[in-house]
Design a protein around this motif. Structure first.
Motif, PDB file in Angstrom:
ATOM      1  N   SER A  35       5.648   2.778   9.735  1.00 38.43           N
ATOM      2  CA  SER A  35       4.911   2.248  10.883  1.00 38.43           C
ATOM      3  C   SER A  35       4.541   0.812  10.560  1.00 38.43           C
ATOM      4  O   SER A  35       3.659   0.554   9.741  1.00 38.43           O
ATOM      5  N   GLY A  36       5.237  -0.105  11.168  1.00 37.82           N
ATOM      6  CA  GLY A  36       5.043  -1.510  10.850  1.00 37.82           C
ATOM      7  C   GLY A  36       3.820  -2.105  11.519  1.00 37.82           C
ATOM      8  O   GLY A  36       3.475  -1.763  12.652  1.00 37.82           O
ATOM      9  N   ILE A  37       3.169  -3.016  10.795  1.00 37.35           N
ATOM     10  CA  ILE A  37       2.092  -3.839  11.339  1.00 37.35           C
ATOM     11  C   ILE A  37       2.561  -5.275  11.193  1.00 37.35           C
ATOM     12  O   ILE A  37       2.676  -5.787  10.074  1.00 37.35           O
ATOM     13  N   ALA A  38       2.868  -5.926  12.300  1.00 42.78           N
ATOM     14  CA  ALA A  38       3.463  -7.258  12.260  1.00 42.78           C
ATOM     15  C   ALA A  38       2.471  -8.296  12.772  1.00 42.78           C
ATOM     16  O   ALA A  38       1.911  -8.147  13.858  1.00 42.78           O
ATOM     17  N   VAL A  39       2.277  -9.353  11.979  1.00 37.79           N
ATOM     18  CA  VAL A  39       1.375 -10.433  12.354  1.00 37.79           C
ATOM     19  C   VAL A  39       2.220 -11.659  12.681  1.00 37.79           C
ATOM     20  O   VAL A  39       2.889 -12.218  11.803  1.00 37.79           O
ATOM     21  N   ALA A  40       2.197 -12.073  13.934  1.00 41.53           N
ATOM     22  CA  ALA A  40       3.000 -13.191  14.406  1.00 41.53           C
ATOM     23  C   ALA A  40       2.084 -14.317  14.883  1.00 41.53           C
ATOM     24  O   ALA A  40       0.895 -14.119  15.121  1.00 41.53           O
ATOM     25  N   GLY A  41       2.675 -15.500  15.046  1.00 43.92           N
ATOM     26  CA  GLY A  41       1.920 -16.647  15.525  1.00 43.92           C
ATOM     27  C   GLY A  41       2.367 -17.903  14.805  1.00 43.92           C
ATOM     28  O   GLY A  41       2.806 -17.850  13.654  1.00 43.92           O
ATOM     29  N   THR A  42       2.253 -19.024  15.466  1.00 41.83           N
ATOM     30  CA  THR A  42       2.681 -20.269  14.850  1.00 41.83           C
ATOM     31  C   THR A  42       1.707 -20.746  13.775  1.00 41.83           C
ATOM     32  O   THR A  42       2.055 -21.602  12.970  1.00 41.83           O
ATOM     33  N   HIS A  43       0.498 -20.198  13.739  1.00 39.50           N
ATOM     34  CA  HIS A  43      -0.468 -20.515  12.679  1.00 39.50           C
ATOM     35  C   HIS A  43      -1.252 -19.255  12.326  1.00 39.50           C
ATOM     36  O   HIS A  43      -1.452 -18.384  13.161  1.00 39.50           O
ATOM     37  N   GLY A  44      -1.683 -19.164  11.080  1.00 39.45           N
ATOM     38  CA  GLY A  44      -2.600 -18.101  10.666  1.00 39.45           C
ATOM     39  C   GLY A  44      -1.957 -16.796  10.251  1.00 39.45           C
ATOM     40  O   GLY A  44      -2.670 -15.839   9.941  1.00 39.45           O
ATOM     41  N   LYS A  45      -0.625 -16.740  10.238  1.00 41.95           N
ATOM     42  CA  LYS A  45       0.048 -15.475   9.919  1.00 41.95           C
ATOM     43  C   LYS A  45      -0.262 -14.992   8.498  1.00 41.95           C
ATOM     44  O   LYS A  45      -0.580 -13.824   8.289  1.00 41.95           O
ATOM     45  N   THR A  46      -0.134 -15.886   7.541  1.00 40.56           N
ATOM     46  CA  THR A  46      -0.263 -15.468   6.145  1.00 40.56           C
ATOM     47  C   THR A  46      -1.666 -14.977   5.838  1.00 40.56           C
ATOM     48  O   THR A  46      -1.850 -13.903   5.247  1.00 40.56           O
ATOM     49  N   THR A  47      -2.669 -15.753   6.235  1.00 41.30           N
ATOM     50  CA  THR A  47      -4.047 -15.344   5.974  1.00 41.30           C
ATOM     51  C   THR A  47      -4.380 -14.037   6.676  1.00 41.30           C
ATOM     52  O   THR A  47      -4.948 -13.114   6.073  1.00 41.30           O
ATOM     53  N   THR A  48      -4.019 -13.916   7.945  1.00 38.28           N
ATOM     54  CA  THR A  48      -4.365 -12.712   8.709  1.00 38.28           C
ATOM     55  C   THR A  48      -3.663 -11.487   8.158  1.00 38.28           C
ATOM     56  O   THR A  48      -4.281 -10.422   7.993  1.00 38.28           O
ATOM     57  N   SER A  49      -2.372 -11.588   7.858  1.00 38.94           N
ATOM     58  CA  SER A  49      -1.655 -10.425   7.328  1.00 38.94           C
ATOM     59  C   SER A  49      -2.195 -10.027   5.964  1.00 38.94           C
ATOM     60  O   SER A  49      -2.285  -8.822   5.644  1.00 38.94           O
ATOM     61  N   THR A  50      -2.590 -10.992   5.148  1.00 37.35           N
ATOM     62  CA  THR A  50      -3.152 -10.672   3.837  1.00 37.35           C
ATOM     63  C   THR A  50      -4.505  -9.992   3.980  1.00 37.35           C
ATOM     64  O   THR A  50      -4.832  -9.057   3.233  1.00 37.35           O
ATOM     65  N   MET A  51      -5.291 -10.428   4.948  1.00 39.36           N
ATOM     66  CA  MET A  51      -6.573  -9.773   5.215  1.00 39.36           C
ATOM     67  C   MET A  51      -6.373  -8.331   5.664  1.00 39.36           C
ATOM     68  O   MET A  51      -7.096  -7.421   5.240  1.00 39.36           O
ATOM     69  N   VAL A  52      -5.390  -8.098   6.538  1.00 40.43           N
ATOM     70  CA  VAL A  52      -5.097  -6.733   6.991  1.00 40.43           C
ATOM     71  C   VAL A  52      -4.753  -5.856   5.791  1.00 40.43           C
ATOM     72  O   VAL A  52      -5.257  -4.725   5.641  1.00 40.43           O
ATOM     73  N   ALA A  53      -3.886  -6.356   4.934  1.00 42.15           N
ATOM     74  CA  ALA A  53      -3.473  -5.579   3.766  1.00 42.15           C
ATOM     75  C   ALA A  53      -4.658  -5.271   2.864  1.00 42.15           C
ATOM     76  O   ALA A  53      -4.782  -4.162   2.323  1.00 42.15           O
ATOM     77  N   ASN A  54      -5.561  -6.238   2.707  1.00 48.13           N
ATOM     78  CA  ASN A  54      -6.725  -6.004   1.853  1.00 48.13           C
ATOM     79  C   ASN A  54      -7.645  -4.950   2.435  1.00 48.13           C
ATOM     80  O   ASN A  54      -8.205  -4.117   1.705  1.00 48.13           O
ATOM     81  N   MET A  55      -7.804  -4.936   3.757  1.00 49.42           N
ATOM     82  CA  MET A  55      -8.638  -3.911   4.393  1.00 49.42           C
ATOM     83  C   MET A  55      -7.996  -2.533   4.279  1.00 49.42           C
ATOM     84  O   MET A  55      -8.655  -1.553   3.912  1.00 49.42           O
ATOM     85  N   LEU A  56      -6.701  -2.446   4.600  1.00 50.17           N
ATOM     86  CA  LEU A  56      -6.039  -1.142   4.557  1.00 50.17           C
ATOM     87  C   LEU A  56      -5.887  -0.623   3.135  1.00 50.17           C
ATOM     88  O   LEU A  56      -5.771   0.587   2.916  1.00 50.17           O
ATOM     89  N   ASN A  57      -5.914  -1.521   2.165  1.00 51.08           N
ATOM     90  CA  ASN A  57      -5.836  -1.098   0.767  1.00 51.08           C
ATOM     91  C   ASN A  57      -7.093  -0.356   0.340  1.00 51.08           C
ATOM     92  O   ASN A  57      -7.099   0.304  -0.707  1.00 51.08           O
ATOM     93  N   LYS A  58      -8.159  -0.458   1.154  1.00 53.66           N
ATOM     94  CA  LYS A  58      -9.397   0.287   0.879  1.00 53.66           C
ATOM     95  C   LYS A  58      -9.318   1.734   1.383  1.00 53.66           C
ATOM     96  O   LYS A  58     -10.168   2.553   1.043  1.00 53.66           O
TER      97      LYS A  58
END
Length: 444
Positions: free
Chosen positions: A94-117
Motif C-alpha cells: 500500500s503505497g503512500i506517495a508524496v508529490a509536489g514541486t517543493h517539500g516532498k523530501t521533508t514531508t515524506s521523511t516526516m511521514v516515515a518517522n511517524m509511521l515508524n512509531k
C-alpha cells in the motif's frame, strides 16, 4: 538511485554503479559494499554477471550520449528507469506517495518517522538522508503494509506509482525543459492523482490548483492555519528554543500540545501534511505526536551546520525561487532583526534561464548575497546563461559573484550574523570548509 542501490544490496544482490561526482553519499555506498565509479567508461562496468539475473537501472538525468547507458541498451538484460523500478517495489504494497514541486523530501521523511512509531511500521524510499534513520532507505517489517515514496514529477517519474494514499504539496512551474509550460505540469499532476487506487485518499494543500474531478479518491485538504481538514491551531514560536508549539486539527478532533523540535515555519506546514497521511494510514494521536517531537530533519533541508550565541550557519537544498523564498522567510521569522548572508549556486541552465527574474526577487530578500558558478548537472551550456543572468536582475546593493575558492576566502574575512548556503548542485562540498572557517573564527 542510492536508496534503490541500498534496497537491492540489503536484499542480497550484488550492486555496482556510476555517478558523475564523488560525494559523502557515494562514499557511504562504497562503505556498504557497493562498487561505485566516477568515469563514464564501459570498461568500469563489472563483467562477472549473469544476463538472465541482472537488471540495469538508470536515472533520466543521464545525457543521451552517456557511453555506459548506451552500452546497456545493447545488452540482453532488463534496462529500466529508476521510477519504473521504484513503482515495481512500491506498488506491491500500500503505497503512500508524496508529490509536489517543493517539500516532498521533508514531508515524506516526516511521514516515515511517524509511521515508524506504529506497530506495523513502514518502508520508505526518500529523496534525502533522514537524520532519524541515518539513510534514505527504511526497510519495512515483513508484515508492514506501507511503503512511503517521494513521488518525483521530473520526467513524469511519479506516473509509475499507484498509491493508496497520496499528498500534493504544491504545483509550481518547474522542469520546463521537460514540460515546456506550466499547463503540462498541471496535466501530469492530474494524471498522477487519477492513479490513486480504488478506495484511496488524496491530501492536497489548500490553494493548489488541480482539477480534483480527475481522481475518484476521497479528498482532504491541509494548510498551516486556514480552514482545512488538517491545520494548526494556537501556533506559537517558543523564543527560547526557536521551535514551534501547536495543536493539530484533524477531522472530528484535535491532537493537542504538539511540539516540533525542528526549526522553520515552512516545516510546520510540512508537518501538518505528513500528519494527515499518517493519520489516514492509521497512526494514533500519540504516535503522530511522538513522530513530530523527535523528528531530526533531513540532510541539506533547513540543516543547521553551526550555531553559537551570536552566529548561525544553515544549509538548504532550495533550488527553485519558491523554495528560496520559503526558506529565507522562515529564517527571517526565526531570527528577526538579524542580518542574512546567502550563498547561492544556481542549478541547471534551463531553470536559470526560465526563472532568472524570480530567482533575483527571492535572493533580494537577503541582506547580502554571494552567487557562485552555476551547476549544470545533466545539461549542456546555453549561450548567455550563467549565474550572471540572475545577478544582473537582483536589486540589493550588497551582492557579489565569486568562484568557490574566493567565496571561502571572503567568508574568512567577513562578519556574518546568519549565513545560508542554498542550491542543489555541488555546493554541499563547501559545507565542511565553511564550518571549519567559522570554528576557527568563533570557536566550537
Amino acid at each position: 538511485m542510492s536508496a534503490l542501490a541500498r534496497y537491492f544490496k540489503f536484499s542480497g544482490r550484488n550492486v555496482a554503479g556510476y555517478d558523475r561526482t564523488q560525494s559523502s553519499l557515494t562514499d557511504s555506498l562504497q562503505e556498504e559494499g557497493i562498487d561505485v565509479h566516477y568515469e563514464d567508461n564501459i570498461r568500469k562496468i563489472p563483467t562477472k554477471w549473469n544476463p538472465s539475473e541482472t537488471i540495469a537501472v538508470y536515472t533520466p538525468a543521464l545525457p543521451d550520449d552517456h557511453a555506459e547507458l548506451n552500452w546497456f541498451k545493447n545488452q540482453p538484460i532488463g534496462l529500466f528507469k529508476r521510477a519504473k523500478v521504484l513503482g515495481m517495489i512500491a506498488n506491491e504494497k500500500s503505497g503512500i506517495a508524496v508529490a509536489g514541486t517543493h517539500g516532498k523530501t521533508t514531508t515524506s521523511t516526516m511521514v516515515a518517522n511517524m509511521l515508524n512509531k506504529t506497530a506495523q511500521g513502514c518502508g520508505a524510499f526518500l529523496g534525502g538522508i533522514s537524520k532519524n534513520f541515518g539513510s534514505n532507505l527504511l526497510l519495512p517489517k515483513d508484515d508492514s503494509p506501507w511503503i512511503v515514496a517521494e513521488a518525483d514529477e521530473f520526467d513524469r517519474s511519479f506516473l509509475h506509482l499507484q498509491p493508496q494514499l497520496a499528498l500534493v504539496t504544491s504545483v509550481d512551474a518547474d522542469h520546463l525543459d521537460i514540460y515546456g509550460e506550466k499547463a503540462r505540469i498541471v496535466e501530469s499532476f492530474e494524471k498522477f492523482i487519477s492513479q490513486i487506487r480504488s478506495g484511496g485518499k488524496l491530501v492536497v494543500k489548500k490553494g493548489v490548483e488541480l482539477d480534483l474531478s480527475k481522481t475518484a479518491a476521497t479528498i482532504y485538504t491541509y494548510s498551516l492555519k486556514d480552514d482545512s481538514d488538517f491545520s494548526t491551531l494556537n501556533l506559537r514560536l517558543d523564543e527560547a528554543s526557536g521551535y514551534y508549539r501547536f495543536d493539530l486539527k484533524i477531522p472530528g478532533g484535535i491532537i493537542a500540545a504538539c511540539e516540533m523540535n525542528y526549526p522553520g515555519l515552512v516545516n510546520v506546514e510540512n508537518t501538518v501534511g505528513a500528519a494527515a497521511l499518517a493519520w489516514l494510514a492509521g497512526a494514533t494521536a500519540g504516535e503522530i505526536k511522538a513522530g513530530i517531537a523527535d523528528y531530526l530533519g533531513v540532510a541539506r533541508r533547513f540543516d543547521i551546520q553551526y550555531k553559537t550565541a551570536h552566529k548561525i550557519y544553515i544549509d538548504d537544498y532550495a533550488h527553485h525561487p519558491e523554495e528560496l523564498k520559503a526558506f529565507i522567510n522562515s529564517v527571517k521569522e526565526l531570527f528577526p532583526g538579524k542580518k542574512l548572508t546567502g550563498i547561492f549556486q544556481p542549478h541547471l541552465y534551463s531553470r536559470t534561464r526560465d526563472f532568472a527574474s524570480e530567482f533575483a526577487a527571492s535572493l533580494d530578500l537577503l541582506d547580502k548575497a554571494i552567487l557562485i558558478p552555476l551547476y549544470p548537472a545533466r545539461e549542456e551550456p546555453i549561450a548567455g546563461v550563467s549565474s550572471t543572468t540572475i545577478f544582473e536582475k537582483m536589486k540589493i546593493e550588497d551582492k557579489v559573484l565569486l568562484p568557490k575558492d574566493e567565496c571561502l576566502k571572503r567568508l574568512a574575512n567577513d562578519e556574518n550574523e546568519i549565513l545560508l548556503t542554498m542550491g542543489a548542485g555541488d555546493i554541499d562540498r563547501m559545507l565542511g570548509p565553511i564550518v571549519n572557517i567559522l570554528k576557527q573564527k568563533y570557536g566550537d
